[in-house]
Design a protein around this motif. Structure first.
Motif, PDB file in Angstrom:
ATOM      1  N   ALA A  97       0.833  -1.203   0.000  1.00 58.36           N
ATOM      2  CA  ALA A  97       0.000   0.000   0.000  1.00 58.36           C
ATOM      3  C   ALA A  97       0.870   1.258   0.000  1.00 58.36           C
ATOM      4  O   ALA A  97       0.604   2.211  -0.736  1.00 58.36           O
ATOM      5  CB  ALA A  97      -0.924  -0.007   1.213  1.00 58.36           C
ATOM      6  N   ARG A  98       1.919   1.253   0.812  1.00 54.88           N
ATOM      7  CA  ARG A  98       2.815   2.422   0.876  1.00 54.88           C
ATOM      8  C   ARG A  98       3.514   2.639  -0.464  1.00 54.88           C
ATOM      9  O   ARG A  98       3.621   3.771  -0.948  1.00 54.88           O
ATOM     10  CB  ARG A  98       3.850   2.208   1.976  1.00 54.88           C
ATOM     11  CG  ARG A  98       4.811   3.385   2.150  1.00 54.88           C
ATOM     12  CD  ARG A  98       5.767   3.147   3.287  1.00 54.88           C
ATOM     13  NE  ARG A  98       6.580   1.950   3.064  1.00 54.88           N
ATOM     14  CZ  ARG A  98       7.464   1.487   3.944  1.00 54.88           C
ATOM     15  NH1 ARG A  98       7.624   2.096   5.112  1.00 54.88           N
ATOM     16  NH2 ARG A  98       8.167   0.400   3.664  1.00 54.88           N
ATOM     17  N   PHE A  99       3.979   1.549  -1.080  1.00 57.01           N
ATOM     18  CA  PHE A  99       4.672   1.667  -2.366  1.00 57.01           C
ATOM     19  C   PHE A  99       3.745   2.204  -3.452  1.00 57.01           C
ATOM     20  O   PHE A  99       4.109   3.113  -4.209  1.00 57.01           O
ATOM     21  CB  PHE A  99       5.231   0.308  -2.777  1.00 57.01           C
ATOM     22  CG  PHE A  99       5.851   0.296  -4.146  1.00 57.01           C
ATOM     23  CD1 PHE A  99       5.130  -0.146  -5.255  1.00 57.01           C
ATOM     24  CD2 PHE A  99       7.137   0.771  -4.344  1.00 57.01           C
ATOM     25  CE1 PHE A  99       5.693  -0.135  -6.516  1.00 57.01           C
ATOM     26  CE2 PHE A  99       7.712   0.779  -5.618  1.00 57.01           C
ATOM     27  CZ  PHE A  99       6.975   0.326  -6.694  1.00 57.01           C
ATOM     28  N   LEU A 100       2.541   1.624  -3.552  1.00 55.12           N
ATOM     29  CA  LEU A 100       1.619   2.057  -4.602  1.00 55.12           C
ATOM     30  C   LEU A 100       1.210   3.513  -4.413  1.00 55.12           C
ATOM     31  O   LEU A 100       1.132   4.277  -5.376  1.00 55.12           O
ATOM     32  CB  LEU A 100       0.381   1.157  -4.614  1.00 55.12           C
ATOM     33  CG  LEU A 100       0.600  -0.283  -5.083  1.00 55.12           C
ATOM     34  CD1 LEU A 100      -0.705  -1.068  -5.007  1.00 55.12           C
ATOM     35  CD2 LEU A 100       1.150  -0.325  -6.507  1.00 55.12           C
ATOM     36  N   ALA A 101       0.944   3.902  -3.167  1.00 60.24           N
ATOM     37  CA  ALA A 101       0.550   5.289  -2.920  1.00 60.24           C
ATOM     38  C   ALA A 101       1.678   6.249  -3.289  1.00 60.24           C
ATOM     39  O   ALA A 101       1.436   7.344  -3.802  1.00 60.24           O
ATOM     40  CB  ALA A 101       0.163   5.459  -1.457  1.00 60.24           C
ATOM     41  N   ALA A 102       2.921   5.820  -3.040  1.00 57.49           N
ATOM     42  CA  ALA A 102       4.060   6.683  -3.347  1.00 57.49           C
ATOM     43  C   ALA A 102       4.181   6.957  -4.840  1.00 57.49           C
ATOM     44  O   ALA A 102       4.688   8.004  -5.246  1.00 57.49           O
ATOM     45  CB  ALA A 102       5.345   6.040  -2.827  1.00 57.49           C
ATOM     46  N   CYS A 136       0.829  12.983  -8.894  1.00 54.41           N
ATOM     47  CA  CYS A 136      -0.331  13.095  -9.788  1.00 54.41           C
ATOM     48  C   CYS A 136      -1.203  14.280  -9.399  1.00 54.41           C
ATOM     49  O   CYS A 136      -1.305  14.626  -8.218  1.00 54.41           O
ATOM     50  CB  CYS A 136      -1.171  11.822  -9.726  1.00 54.41           C
ATOM     51  SG  CYS A 136      -0.347  10.343 -10.338  1.00 54.41           S
ATOM     52  N   PRO A 137      -1.875  14.890 -10.379  1.00 55.45           N
ATOM     53  CA  PRO A 137      -2.856  15.931 -10.051  1.00 55.45           C
ATOM     54  C   PRO A 137      -3.953  15.383  -9.154  1.00 55.45           C
ATOM     55  O   PRO A 137      -4.515  16.096  -8.333  1.00 55.45           O
ATOM     56  CB  PRO A 137      -3.395  16.356 -11.418  1.00 55.45           C
ATOM     57  CG  PRO A 137      -2.310  15.979 -12.379  1.00 55.45           C
ATOM     58  CD  PRO A 137      -1.712  14.730 -11.828  1.00 55.45           C
ATOM     59  N   GLY A 138      -4.272  14.094  -9.337  1.00 52.22           N
ATOM     60  CA  GLY A 138      -5.209  13.369  -8.475  1.00 52.22           C
ATOM     61  C   GLY A 138      -6.649  13.822  -8.619  1.00 52.22           C
ATOM     62  O   GLY A 138      -6.938  14.770  -9.325  1.00 52.22           O
ATOM     63  N   PRO A 139      -7.550  13.117  -7.922  1.00 50.38           N
ATOM     64  CA  PRO A 139      -7.306  11.903  -7.130  1.00 50.38           C
ATOM     65  C   PRO A 139      -7.069  10.674  -8.015  1.00 50.38           C
ATOM     66  O   PRO A 139      -7.383  10.714  -9.197  1.00 50.38           O
ATOM     67  CB  PRO A 139      -8.583  11.750  -6.319  1.00 50.38           C
ATOM     68  CG  PRO A 139      -9.641  12.356  -7.182  1.00 50.38           C
ATOM     69  CD  PRO A 139      -8.971  13.523  -7.880  1.00 50.38           C
ATOM     70  N   CYS A 140      -6.524   9.613  -7.425  1.00 56.23           N
ATOM     71  CA  CYS A 140      -6.116   8.453  -8.207  1.00 56.23           C
ATOM     72  C   CYS A 140      -6.838   7.157  -7.827  1.00 56.23           C
ATOM     73  O   CYS A 140      -6.410   6.074  -8.222  1.00 56.23           O
ATOM     74  CB  CYS A 140      -4.612   8.243  -8.073  1.00 56.23           C
ATOM     75  SG  CYS A 140      -3.627   9.634  -8.662  1.00 56.23           S
ATOM     76  N   VAL A 159       1.662   9.339   1.785  1.00 53.63           N
ATOM     77  CA  VAL A 159       1.216  10.712   1.611  1.00 53.63           C
ATOM     78  C   VAL A 159       1.970  11.657   2.544  1.00 53.63           C
ATOM     79  O   VAL A 159       2.400  12.743   2.154  1.00 53.63           O
ATOM     80  CB  VAL A 159      -0.304  10.808   1.873  1.00 53.63           C
ATOM     81  CG1 VAL A 159      -0.751  12.263   1.872  1.00 53.63           C
ATOM     82  CG2 VAL A 159      -1.064  10.018   0.824  1.00 53.63           C
ATOM     83  N   GLU A 160       2.166  11.223   3.803  1.00 56.20           N
ATOM     84  CA  GLU A 160       2.869  12.068   4.770  1.00 56.20           C
ATOM     85  C   GLU A 160       4.314  12.281   4.358  1.00 56.20           C
ATOM     86  O   GLU A 160       4.850  13.391   4.486  1.00 56.20           O
ATOM     87  CB  GLU A 160       2.818  11.404   6.144  1.00 56.20           C
ATOM     88  CG  GLU A 160       1.417  11.425   6.769  1.00 56.20           C
ATOM     89  CD  GLU A 160       1.337  10.554   7.998  1.00 56.20           C
ATOM     90  OE1 GLU A 160       0.244  10.520   8.602  1.00 56.20           O
ATOM     91  OE2 GLU A 160       2.340   9.930   8.367  1.00 56.20           O
ATOM     92  N   ARG A 161       4.982  11.243   3.842  1.00 57.21           N
ATOM     93  CA  ARG A 161       6.366  11.393   3.404  1.00 57.21           C
ATOM     94  C   ARG A 161       6.476  12.347   2.221  1.00 57.21           C
ATOM     95  O   ARG A 161       7.429  13.116   2.114  1.00 57.21           O
ATOM     96  CB  ARG A 161       6.944  10.019   3.025  1.00 57.21           C
ATOM     97  CG  ARG A 161       7.226   9.148   4.223  1.00 57.21           C
ATOM     98  CD  ARG A 161       7.972   7.896   3.794  1.00 57.21           C
ATOM     99  NE  ARG A 161       8.349   7.092   4.953  1.00 57.21           N
ATOM    100  CZ  ARG A 161       9.050   5.969   4.887  1.00 57.21           C
ATOM    101  NH1 ARG A 161       9.453   5.523   3.701  1.00 57.21           N
ATOM    102  NH2 ARG A 161       9.347   5.297   5.968  1.00 57.21           N
ATOM    103  N   ALA A 162       5.482  12.273   1.323  1.00 55.74           N
ATOM    104  CA  ALA A 162       5.499  13.172   0.165  1.00 55.74           C
ATOM    105  C   ALA A 162       5.325  14.619   0.584  1.00 55.74           C
ATOM    106  O   ALA A 162       5.910  15.545   0.010  1.00 55.74           O
ATOM    107  CB  ALA A 162       4.413  12.774  -0.807  1.00 55.74           C
ATOM    108  N   ALA A 163       4.501  14.819   1.614  1.00 52.24           N
ATOM    109  CA  ALA A 163       4.254  16.183   2.103  1.00 52.24           C
ATOM    110  C   ALA A 163       5.503  16.757   2.777  1.00 52.24           C
ATOM    111  O   ALA A 163       5.741  17.946   2.753  1.00 52.24           O
ATOM    112  CB  ALA A 163       3.088  16.161   3.071  1.00 52.24           C
TER     113      ALA A 163
END
Length: 290
Positions: free
Chosen positions: A237-242, A247-251, A286-290
């Motif tokens: 889940a973490r890998f796919l979300a990363a 992306c402009p999103g949502p995905c 998401v938190e890591r990306a932020a």
């Protein structure tokens, strides 16, 4: 005990071997929705917008109704359907298999040149080539060729001949086109229809890129025992979300998460734990990306 009707007898034999099965009516199609599930009353399963097995007691949701439980197959709810059944189908993905459905002689000739030999089953117009291993499903991957595994069913036409080979990269490649599409602005949805085009608007990835990554992750989860599948689900889940943080999103990550949960539950992870692990994985990325 009276003798089982032909289709039911075949279904019970397959179920005993661990193959999920379902009845087909005339025309080689499933029996459709039961009264309980008509009008979308069961939450969307009639349109196959969610992954996983059907939880309705009736054989009403195509591939998702397939089961290897003899108690369900011989239950009073299923009995009238078996009396009308014209054939038996099975869920390849549920049995850990992939069927390459070759619809005509030209497709068969292509397979003989392009794919490794495996178990084959003759069909009305062509052949089914059966490989050991599950993957995504897609129709018309090339002229006269469908791939049936997860979220599809295949008609049972006998055990076939030849030794079953492991699922090769050449078959997986049939579902892969290109990695990503450019995103100069808002991009039309590239996620498959079961998740809804409106949900995925703004994703920069193609449908096949998303599906291929998901299927690889699900394979990792299913390969683990109960003690490790939960952690694997978190990691997938973490890998796919990363992959979608730019992306402009949502995905449509919630829909992807549901499939990961289903895979984890299928190998013994408690559903509540699986959902928590997947939710944490998605949130961590998401938190890591932020």
């Amino acid at each position: 005990m009276s003798a089982s009707p032909g289709p039911l007898r075949v279904a019970l034999a397959l179920a005993a071997a661990g193959v999920p099965v379902l009845p087909l009516r005339a025309g080689k199609v499933p029996f459709g929705n039961c009264r309980t599930c008509k009008g979308n009353a069961c939450g969307g399963r009639p349109n196959m917008k969610m992954a996983g097995p059907c939880r309705c007691p009736g054989p009403c949701h195509a591939w998702a109704a397939a089961t290897s439980d003899p108690h369900i197959l011989t239950s009073p709810v299923w009995a009238p359907v078996w009396r009308e059944a014209a054939a038996v189908a099975y869920h390849p993905g549920g049995a850990g298999l992939t069927v390459v459905d070759l619809d005509d002689a030209a497709a068969v000739a292509w397979a003989r040149k392009s794919l490794p030999a495996t178990r084959t089953v003759a069909t009305t117009r062509g052949e089914h080539w059966i490989y050991r291993g599950a993957m995504g499903s897609s129709n018309a991957v090339r002229p006269g060729v469908d791939v049936k595994s997860v979220m599809q069913y295949a008609r049972w036409l006998g055990p076939g001949t030849g030794r079953m080979a492991p699922l090769p990269a050449a078959v997986r490649a049939l579902l892969v086109k290109e990695d990503t599409t450019p995103a100069p602005g808002e991009v039309a949805s590239s996620l498959p229809a079961p998740w809804g085009r409106s949900v995925a608007t703004g994703c920069r990835h193609t449908e096949r890129y998303v599906r291929t990554g998901l299927e690889r992750g699900l394979t990792l989860v299913r390969a683990r025992t109960e003690s490790g599948a939960g952690s694997q689900a978190f990691g997938v889940a973490r890998f796919l979300a990363a992959q979608h943080t730019a992306c402009p999103g949502p995905c449509g990550l919630a829909a992807l998460g549901e499939e990961i949960v289903t895979a984890a539950v299928s190998v013994g992870v408690p559903e509540a734990y699986a959902r928590r692990a997947v939710a944490n994985g998605l949130e961590t990325a998401v938190e890591r990306a932020a």
